[in-house]
Design an enzyme around this catalytic site. Structure first.
Site, PDB file in Angstrom:
ATOM      1  N   ASP A 133      -6.033   0.314  -0.211  1.00 38.21           N
ATOM      2  CA  ASP A 133      -6.097   0.329   1.249  1.00 38.21           C
ATOM      3  C   ASP A 133      -7.459  -0.237   1.657  1.00 38.21           C
ATOM      4  O   ASP A 133      -8.191  -0.778   0.828  1.00 38.21           O
ATOM      5  CB  ASP A 133      -5.877   1.749   1.788  1.00 38.21           C
ATOM      6  N   LYS A 190       0.832  -1.200   0.000  1.00 40.80           N
ATOM      7  CA  LYS A 190       0.000   0.000   0.000  1.00 40.80           C
ATOM      8  C   LYS A 190       0.872   1.258   0.000  1.00 40.80           C
ATOM      9  O   LYS A 190       0.689   2.159  -0.821  1.00 40.80           O
ATOM     10  CB  LYS A 190      -0.924   0.013   1.224  1.00 40.80           C
TER      11      LYS A 190
END
Ligand code: SF4
Length: 212
Positions: free
Chosen positions: A137, A118
């Site tokens: 996310d 991420k």
């Protein structure tokens, strides 16, 4: 995506994008603020990043700060003690292996302590202008599944699936749009489907209760 873009209007930008805008997309500051943002609310991330960057703007300056000083500066971000350790180690690695620069490949970014896909994807997209990455996310994972774009169990699976189903031109924008939507409308609990600009396109998969 065009409907989301139109509806986002004056909604606040996510913390990392805001920092990137204010700091001329400085890759180091984008990297550090993204590391701070994990499981932390945006206002807390913004305030902590601002305090930290006021004391240290480069890997050399940050590596020179004492652990207790960094902890105090970034508190109350989640896991501030662990994150302090990761920040210090990351700064040292940037100095030792990358001449104080943020590396530009996924493989090199993933070698930095505390950096997962991420964070690496967001740095590549926001700071290094990559058009080849999707940053997933918790918001992107949740909303992509509610919309039925993907049917996945984890953010990693969602990232892989989105590369298959999302038009390439939207890849770098998916995180910005869906995080903004997730913070304001399609919230984890009680999404506000009644005032959602894309409700007519959404099968609301997995939504049990909606908010007002
Ligand atoms: S209709 Fe509801 S579940 Fe679907 S995107 Fe909008 S807020 Fe989320």
């Amino acid at each position: 995506m065009p409907r989301l873009r139109a509806a986002m209007g004056e909604m606040a930008e996510p913390a990392v994008e805001k920092i990137a805008e204010e700091e001329q997309s400085d890759p180091f500051k984008v990297l550090i603020s993204t590391m701070l943002s994990a499981q932390t609310r945006d206002p807390v991330t913004l305030a902590a990043s601002t305090r930290l960057f006021a004391r240290a703007e480069t890997p050399r300056e940050m590596a020179g700060l004492r652990v207790a000083t960094i902890e105090k500066l970034i508190y109350p971000v989640s896991f501030y003690r662990n994150k302090t350790r990761h920040l210090k180690k990351t700064c040292r690695l940037l100095l030792a292996r990358h001449s104080g620069q943020v590396p530009t490949t996924m493989a090199e970014l993933l070698e930095l302590p505390g950096v997962g896909r991420k964070t690496a994807n967001l740095v590549l997209i926001v700071a290094l202008r990559s058009q080849e990455n999707i940053c997933v996310d918790t918001h992107v994972h949740r909303i992509s599944n509610r919309l039925g774009w993907v049917e996945t169990q984890t953010p990693a699976e969602t990232e892989e699936a989105l590369y298959q189903v999302a038009a390439r031109r939207w890849w770098p924008l998916l995180n910005l749009y869906l995080v903004t939507w997730g913070q304001n409308v399609c919230k984890p609990v009680y999404p506000v489907c009644g005032r959602c600009a894309i409700s007519t396109l959404c099968p609301q998969i997995g939504v049990v209760k909606v908010g007002k």
